[in-house]
Every structure is written in structure tokens, then in C-alpha cells.
Write an enzyme that holds these catalytic residues in place. Structure first.
Site, PDB file in Angstrom:
ATOM      1  N   THR A 248       0.820  -1.206   0.000  1.00 49.41           N
ATOM      2  CA  THR A 248       0.000   0.000   0.000  1.00 49.41           C
ATOM      3  C   THR A 248       0.860   1.264   0.000  1.00 49.41           C
ATOM      4  OG1 THR A 248      -1.479   1.293   1.427  1.00 49.41           O
ATOM      5  CG2 THR A 248      -0.116  -0.317   2.527  1.00 49.41           C
ATOM      6  N   ASP A 249       0.290   2.337  -0.529  1.00 50.01           N
ATOM      7  CA  ASP A 249       1.008   3.632  -0.503  1.00 50.01           C
ATOM      8  C   ASP A 249       1.165   4.157   0.929  1.00 50.01           C
ATOM      9  OD1 ASP A 249      -1.652   4.334  -0.016  1.00 50.01           O
ATOM     10  OD2 ASP A 249      -1.758   5.848  -1.594  1.00 50.01           O
ATOM     11  N   GLU A 250       0.364   3.614   1.872  1.00 48.92           N
ATOM     12  CA  GLU A 250       0.423   4.138   3.248  1.00 48.92           C
ATOM     13  C   GLU A 250       1.766   3.890   3.908  1.00 48.92           C
ATOM     14  OE1 GLU A 250      -2.838   3.607   5.885  1.00 48.92           O
ATOM     15  OE2 GLU A 250      -4.323   3.775   4.298  1.00 48.92           O
TER      16      GLU A 250
ATOM     17  N   TYR B 106      -1.452  -0.148  11.241  1.00 47.13           N
ATOM     18  CA  TYR B 106      -1.691  -0.866   9.975  1.00 47.13           C
ATOM     19  C   TYR B 106      -0.533  -0.638   9.009  1.00 47.13           C
ATOM     20  CZ  TYR B 106      -3.201  -1.376   5.130  1.00 47.13           C
ATOM     21  OH  TYR B 106      -3.239  -1.696   3.791  1.00 47.13           O
TER      22      TYR B 106
ATOM     23  N   LYS C  61       2.337  -3.196   7.423  1.00 51.18           N
ATOM     24  CA  LYS C  61       2.540  -3.420   5.984  1.00 51.18           C
ATOM     25  C   LYS C  61       3.990  -3.086   5.603  1.00 51.18           C
ATOM     26  CE  LYS C  61      -0.065  -4.496   3.201  1.00 51.18           C
ATOM     27  NZ  LYS C  61      -0.515  -5.832   2.697  1.00 51.18           N
TER      28      LYS C  61
HETATM   29  P1  NAD Z   1      -9.960  -6.899   2.922  1.00 52.70           P
HETATM   30  O1  NAD Z   1      -9.910  -6.586   4.371  1.00 52.70           O
HETATM   31  O2  NAD Z   1     -11.199  -6.602   2.152  1.00 52.70           O
HETATM   32  O3  NAD Z   1      -9.643  -8.452   2.689  1.00 52.70           O
HETATM   33  C1  NAD Z   1      -8.644  -9.128   3.406  1.00 52.70           C
HETATM   34  C2  NAD Z   1      -8.858 -10.630   3.224  1.00 52.70           C
HETATM   35  O4  NAD Z   1      -7.796 -11.306   3.911  1.00 52.70           O
HETATM   36  C3  NAD Z   1     -10.172 -11.148   3.822  1.00 52.70           C
HETATM   37  O5  NAD Z   1     -10.813 -12.017   2.904  1.00 52.70           O
HETATM   38  C4  NAD Z   1      -9.750 -11.894   5.074  1.00 52.70           C
HETATM   39  O6  NAD Z   1     -10.603 -12.969   5.402  1.00 52.70           O
HETATM   40  C5  NAD Z   1      -8.356 -12.386   4.665  1.00 52.70           C
HETATM   41  N1  NAD Z   1      -7.501 -12.651   5.832  1.00 52.70           N
HETATM   42  C6  NAD Z   1      -7.302 -11.863   6.910  1.00 52.70           C
HETATM   43  N2  NAD Z   1      -6.466 -12.464   7.790  1.00 52.70           N
HETATM   44  C7  NAD Z   1      -6.123 -13.651   7.233  1.00 52.70           C
HETATM   45  C8  NAD Z   1      -5.281 -14.726   7.653  1.00 52.70           C
HETATM   46  N3  NAD Z   1      -4.646 -14.690   8.836  1.00 52.70           N
HETATM   47  N4  NAD Z   1      -5.130 -15.781   6.821  1.00 52.70           N
HETATM   48  C9  NAD Z   1      -5.781 -15.842   5.629  1.00 52.70           C
HETATM   49  N5  NAD Z   1      -6.609 -14.866   5.210  1.00 52.70           N
HETATM   50  C10 NAD Z   1      -6.776 -13.779   5.982  1.00 52.70           C
HETATM   51  O7  NAD Z   1      -8.689  -6.169   2.309  1.00 52.70           O
HETATM   52  P2  NAD Z   1      -8.520  -5.432   0.901  1.00 52.70           P
HETATM   53  O8  NAD Z   1      -8.995  -4.034   1.019  1.00 52.70           O
HETATM   54  O9  NAD Z   1      -9.058  -6.293  -0.170  1.00 52.70           O
HETATM   55  O10 NAD Z   1      -6.926  -5.395   0.818  1.00 52.70           O
HETATM   56  C11 NAD Z   1      -6.212  -6.509   0.276  1.00 52.70           C
HETATM   57  C12 NAD Z   1      -4.729  -6.194   0.287  1.00 52.70           C
HETATM   58  O11 NAD Z   1      -4.472  -5.018  -0.486  1.00 52.70           O
HETATM   59  C13 NAD Z   1      -4.169  -5.904   1.686  1.00 52.70           C
HETATM   60  O12 NAD Z   1      -2.904  -6.498   1.789  1.00 52.70           O
HETATM   61  C14 NAD Z   1      -4.070  -4.386   1.738  1.00 52.70           C
HETATM   62  O13 NAD Z   1      -3.020  -3.985   2.580  1.00 52.70           O
HETATM   63  C15 NAD Z   1      -3.769  -4.051   0.282  1.00 52.70           C
HETATM   64  N6  NAD Z   1      -4.236  -2.734  -0.191  1.00 52.70           N
HETATM   65  C16 NAD Z   1      -5.523  -2.327   0.022  1.00 52.70           C
HETATM   66  C17 NAD Z   1      -5.948  -1.105  -0.507  1.00 52.70           C
HETATM   67  C18 NAD Z   1      -7.368  -0.621  -0.332  1.00 52.70           C
HETATM   68  O14 NAD Z   1      -7.666   0.514  -0.697  1.00 52.70           O
HETATM   69  N7  NAD Z   1      -8.282  -1.420   0.191  1.00 52.70           N
HETATM   70  C19 NAD Z   1      -5.054  -0.303  -1.240  1.00 52.70           C
HETATM   71  C20 NAD Z   1      -3.741  -0.753  -1.414  1.00 52.70           C
HETATM   72  C21 NAD Z   1      -3.358  -1.973  -0.907  1.00 52.70           C
HETATM   73  O1  DAU Z   2      -4.095   4.090   0.640  1.00 45.63           O
HETATM   74  C1  DAU Z   2      -4.363   2.727   0.626  1.00 45.63           C
HETATM   75  C2  DAU Z   2      -5.137   2.338   1.870  1.00 45.63           C
HETATM   76  O2  DAU Z   2      -6.457   2.840   1.708  1.00 45.63           O
HETATM   77  C3  DAU Z   2      -5.158   0.833   2.102  1.00 45.63           C
HETATM   78  O3  DAU Z   2      -3.846   0.390   2.346  1.00 45.63           O
HETATM   79  C4  DAU Z   2      -6.070   0.477   3.286  1.00 45.63           C
HETATM   80  O4  DAU Z   2      -6.162  -0.925   3.409  1.00 45.63           O
HETATM   81  C5  DAU Z   2      -7.442   1.048   3.008  1.00 45.63           C
HETATM   82  O5  DAU Z   2      -8.296   0.789   4.100  1.00 45.63           O
HETATM   83  C6  DAU Z   2      -7.367   2.551   2.746  1.00 45.63           C
HETATM   84  O6  DAU Z   2      -6.987   3.254   3.954  1.00 45.63           O
HETATM   85  P1  DAU Z   2      -7.670   4.654   4.361  1.00 45.63           P
HETATM   86  O7  DAU Z   2      -7.518   4.841   5.797  1.00 45.63           O
HETATM   87  O8  DAU Z   2      -7.209   5.744   3.453  1.00 45.63           O
HETATM   88  O9  DAU Z   2      -9.192   4.309   3.940  1.00 45.63           O
HETATM   89  P2  DAU Z   2     -10.593   4.608   4.681  1.00 45.63           P
HETATM   90  O10 DAU Z   2     -11.657   4.272   3.697  1.00 45.63           O
HETATM   91  O11 DAU Z   2     -10.642   4.009   6.021  1.00 45.63           O
HETATM   92  O12 DAU Z   2     -10.548   6.191   4.848  1.00 45.63           O
HETATM   93  C7  DAU Z   2     -10.434   7.058   3.718  1.00 45.63           C
HETATM   94  C8  DAU Z   2     -10.411   8.471   4.248  1.00 45.63           C
HETATM   95  O13 DAU Z   2     -11.708   8.792   4.780  1.00 45.63           O
HETATM   96  C9  DAU Z   2      -9.439   8.713   5.389  1.00 45.63           C
HETATM   97  O14 DAU Z   2      -8.890  10.018   5.271  1.00 45.63           O
HETATM   98  C10 DAU Z   2     -10.303   8.624   6.648  1.00 45.63           C
HETATM   99  C11 DAU Z   2     -11.647   9.145   6.168  1.00 45.63           C
HETATM  100  N1  DAU Z   2     -12.841   8.548   6.808  1.00 45.63           N
HETATM  101  C12 DAU Z   2     -12.905   7.179   6.882  1.00 45.63           C
HETATM  102  C13 DAU Z   2     -13.996   6.567   7.468  1.00 45.63           C
HETATM  103  C14 DAU Z   2     -14.078   5.075   7.567  1.00 45.63           C
HETATM  104  C15 DAU Z   2     -13.857   9.347   7.277  1.00 45.63           C
HETATM  105  O15 DAU Z   2     -13.788  10.592   7.173  1.00 45.63           O
HETATM  106  N2  DAU Z   2     -14.947   8.739   7.851  1.00 45.63           N
HETATM  107  C16 DAU Z   2     -15.055   7.393   7.958  1.00 45.63           C
HETATM  108  O16 DAU Z   2     -16.070   6.902   8.519  1.00 45.63           O
END
Ligand code: NAD
Ligand code: DAU
Length: 339
Positions: free
Chosen positions: A128-130, A155, A159
Site C-alpha cells: 500500500t502507498d500508506e 496498519y 505493511k
Molecule cells: P480486505 O480486508 O477486504 O480483505 C482481506 C482478506 O484477507 C479477507 O478475505 C480476510 O478474510 C483475509 N484474511 C485476513 N487475515 C487472514 C489470515 N490470517 N489468513 C488468511 N486470510 C486472511 O482487504 P482489501 O482491502 O481487499 O486489501 C487486500 C490487500 O491489499 C491488503 O494487503 C491491503 O493492505 C492491500 N491494499 C488495500 C488497498 C485498499 O484501498 N483497500 C489499497 C492498497 C493496498
Molecule cells: O491508501 C491505501 C489504503 O487505503 C489501504 O492500504 C487500506 O487498506 C485502506 O483501508 C485505505 O486506507 P484509508 O484509511 O485511506 O481508507 P478509509 O476508507 O478508512 O478512509 C479514507 C479516508 O476517509 C481517510 O482520510 C479517513 C476518512 N474517513 C474514513 C472513514 C471510515 C472518514 O472521514 N470517515 C469514515 O467513517
């Protein structure tokens, strides 16, 4: 012909789930193994349409269980790993950091060891970019692959730790790895604890939408299908040991995102509720995707086309998210926001 085996971890979650669908349909010549623990974030109903395909298999397992993972790799001798499984929600990492270390750090290290034992052809680690920390509001700065890692939340620290382990397994053992670092995704099956699906589901139920702080924090949004295509490209063309940033230059403030959704749904801005800010809330994320573009990747969605399609998807799939928000998640939400 011997078929190639691709292990996808976390394929019952949001991005991994979309990726499994994409790979199963695009590459009938690969056998796709979806390994997932089915935590609160995992659900298999999204795969009903591919369950019967002969190139799709599901394995329920915990990536942090060394004995189980070693035995599985020994038995199946996977050719490739695409690693999505993680605890992914920043807010949960603030209230319960320990599980993020266990799953994201230890789980990744266990997979790396198992992959090393069977001489894997490629290990793609989805990060992730985070991990780069935050940018300020000067819109001319971007995260590149050379930006130092400065994670701010438990988190992102977990990562970043996993990224460093992946790098170390390449440097020390020559494991053929890639790391992708993508910006915020959105699209079908996004779990409704995250900003976009939370806003859509709350607005559709005429419930208050919590916006942290003043709503001016910026995220760089990418449609999940464009992320899947980027991982596909890195999987096939990425140079071993390289990191690739993924992002489509779609920066928006949170309040802009929330208002766009409210307007698309024809709801009132009175639903917006400015609540206490997230602890350590990163100000801004923005990706420079030049390196991946040079490999041949280009996003296909603008934020406008992507968010329109996503809102439509939630309207057409009410049953999926309604079940989630009325189950255990309801308790989490009440605890989190008191709403
Ligand atoms: P998500 O939370 O929707 O899905 C995570 C999945 O992992 C779930 O199906 C969960 O059951 C499984 N899991 C959790 N713990 C586990 C374990 N111990 N063993 C096996 N499976 C397990 O997450 P997402 O948003 O789809 O993110 C997927 C990946 O992409 C993550 O690694 C996250 O860091 C990365 N990522 C997410 C975003 C985003 O915006 N959501 C952006 C960039 C990178
Ligand atoms: O940048 C990539 C990341 O994006 C991934 O690595 C993470 O897995 C994914 O969860 C996401 O993280 P963020 O914290 O950016 O996403 P979230 O949707 O939780 O929040 C987006 C923005 O909105 C953040 O600035 C917090 C704000 N927010 C979030 C929630 C849940 C609110 O203002 N209200 C809310 O209820």
C-alpha cells in the site's frame, strides 16, 4: 500440458476477490487457489459464479499458521503466489494493533519461508502507498518508489514491516519477488467499513455519515479493476526485486468524495456529520505511477466513471451489504462512532 498453480491469499476479501474473478476468467490455463481465513472481511458469496469452474479452488487456512502453510505448500507445490491477505482497516489497527502484527508481518514471513522451500517462480506482495507515510497539501509532491518508508499507523507499520521482509528474502535468498504499492481502491464488494462503501450504504439508509475532522484530508482513488490489471502486469512482466507504485492521479478530499456520492444518490448534505478526527490521520496520499506506466499500465477509469459505476453496483447489490451492516458489523460501528 502441466498446468501452473497460482496461490492467491485473501481472495475472499475486496481486492483479492476481484483479482480472483479476473484471473479465473482471464487465464483458464492457470489453476487458481484462493486461500483465505474468512475473517469478518472475507466472504465467498462473491464467487458463486466461478465456484463450479475447473480452474478455481478454495482453501480455508490461516497464513499465520506455520505448520498448516508449510504442509500446504509441500503438497501443492504452487508456481506463483499473489499475496493480498491482511488486516486492512486503519481504524481497527488503532483499537487492536496486535492482530495486524500477527497477520500482516508474521503471516507474510511464514508465506515467504514456505515459498522459498519450494523454489517459487514469483511472489507478488500486494502492499500500500500508506507505507510512505503522508504528504502535505502541496499538490505538486508525490510518492515515488524511492520515497522513504515512514508509516504512521499500526496498519501501515505492519505493511511496511512485511514489505521489508519481502525485500530481505529477495536480497538474502534470491526469492523472485515484486512489491506493489497502490493508492486507495474502490469498486464492487468494498467492505462497508471503508469511506466510499460506508457513505453509499449510510446514505441509502438515510443515516448520518461520519466525516473525520474537517474532511479536507486527501486520498488518491483507483478503481479496483485497474488495480487488478496492474498486478496482472507486474505478475507477468515485473522485474524480480522491483517495487511498483500503482495510482491514477485521482486525488480528492474526503468531503468531495462524500458530497459526490450524496448527489449521485439524490440525498441531502444534512446527512454529513463531522466527527472527532482519526488518531494520527495522514493528511494526503498521492502516487507517481511513472514506473508502472513505463511497463505498459494505464488506468481505464476516471474517478467520475468509476464512482458512478460503483454507486450503481451498490444499488444493484443491496442484499450483499445489508447483510453485513446488520450483522456483527453493526456492533463495531456503534462502538466506533456512537451513531
Ligand atoms: P480486505 O480486508 O477486504 O480483505 C482481506 C482478506 O484477507 C479477507 O478475505 C480476510 O478474510 C483475509 N484474511 C485476513 N487475515 C487472514 C489470515 N490470517 N489468513 C488468511 N486470510 C486472511 O482487504 P482489501 O482491502 O481487499 O486489501 C487486500 C490487500 O491489499 C491488503 O494487503 C491491503 O493492505 C492491500 N491494499 C488495500 C488497498 C485498499 O484501498 N483497500 C489499497 C492498497 C493496498
Ligand atoms: O491508501 C491505501 C489504503 O487505503 C489501504 O492500504 C487500506 O487498506 C485502506 O483501508 C485505505 O486506507 P484509508 O484509511 O485511506 O481508507 P478509509 O476508507 O478508512 O478512509 C479514507 C479516508 O476517509 C481517510 O482520510 C479517513 C476518512 N474517513 C474514513 C472513514 C471510515 C472518514 O472521514 N470517515 C469514515 O467513517
Amino acid at each position: 500440458m502441466i498446468r501452473k498453480k497460482v496461490l492467491v491469499t485473501g481472495g475472499a476479501g475486496f481486492i483479492g476477490g476481484n483479482f480472483v474473478q479476473y484471473f479465473v476468467n482471464k487465464y483458464p490455463e492457470y489453476d487458481i487457489y484462493n486461500l483465505d481465513l474468512l475473517t469478518y472481511a472475507g466472504d465467498l458469496t462473491k464467487h458463486r459464479d466461478i465456484e463450479a469452474k475447473n480452474n478455481y479452488f478454495f482453501i480455508k487456512a490461516d497464513i499465520a499458521d506455520r505448520a498448516e502453510i508449510n504442509a500446504l505448500f509441500e503438497r501443492e507445490k504452487f508456481d506463483y503466489v499473489v499475496h493480498f491477505a491482511a488486516e486492512s482497516h486503519v481504524d481497527r489497527s488503532i483499537s487492536e494493533p496486535g492482530i495486524f502484527v500477527k497477520t500482516n508481518v508474521l503471516g507474510t514471513q511464514i508465506l515467504l519461508d514456505a515459498a522459498k522451500q519450494i523454489n517459487i517462480t514469483k511472489f507478488v506482495h500486494v502492499s500500500t502507498d500508506e507505507v510512505y507515510g503522508e504528504l502535505d497539501f502541496d499538490l505538486t509532491t508525490f510518492f515515488t518508489e524511492k520515497t522513504p518508508l515512514q508509516p504512521n499507523s499500526p496498519y501501515s507499520a505492519s505493511k511496511a514491516s512485511s514489505d521489508l521482509l519481502v525485500r530481505a528474502y529477495h536480497e538474502t535468498f534470491g526469492l523472485p519477488v515484486n512489491i506493489t504499492r497502490c493508492s486507495n481502491n474502490y469498486g464492487p464488494y468494498h467492505f462497508p467499513e471503508k469511506l466510499i462503501p460506508l457513505t453509499i450504504s449510510r446514505a441509502l439508509s438515510n443515516q448520518k455519515i461520519p466525516v473525520y475532522g474537517n474532511g479536507k484530508n486527501i486520498r488518491d482513488w483507483l478503481h479496483v479493476f485497474d488495480h487488478c490489471a496492474a498486478i496482472d502486469l507486474v505478475f507477468h512482466e515485473g522485474l524480480n526485486g522491483e517495487v511498483y507504485n500503482v495510482g491514477g492521479h485521482n486525488e480528492r478530499t474526503n468531503i468531495e468524495v462524500v458530497k459526490t456520492i450524496i448527489h449521485l444518490l439524490g440525498k441531502s448534505e444534512d446527512l454529513i456529520d463531522f466527527v472527532t478526527d482519526r488518531l494520527g490521520h495522514d493528511k494526503r496520499y498521492a502516487i507517481d505511477p511513472t514506473k508502472l506506466e513505463k511497463l505498459g499500465w494505464k488506468p481505464t477509469y476516471t474517478f467520475e466513471t468509476g464512482i458512478f459505476q460503483t454507486v450503481q453496483w451498490y444499488l444493484n447489490n443491496e442484499q450483499w451489504w445489508e447483510e453485513i451492516i446488520s450483522g456483527d458489523y453493526k456492533k463495531y460501528f456503534e462502538q466506533q462512532y456512537g451513531l
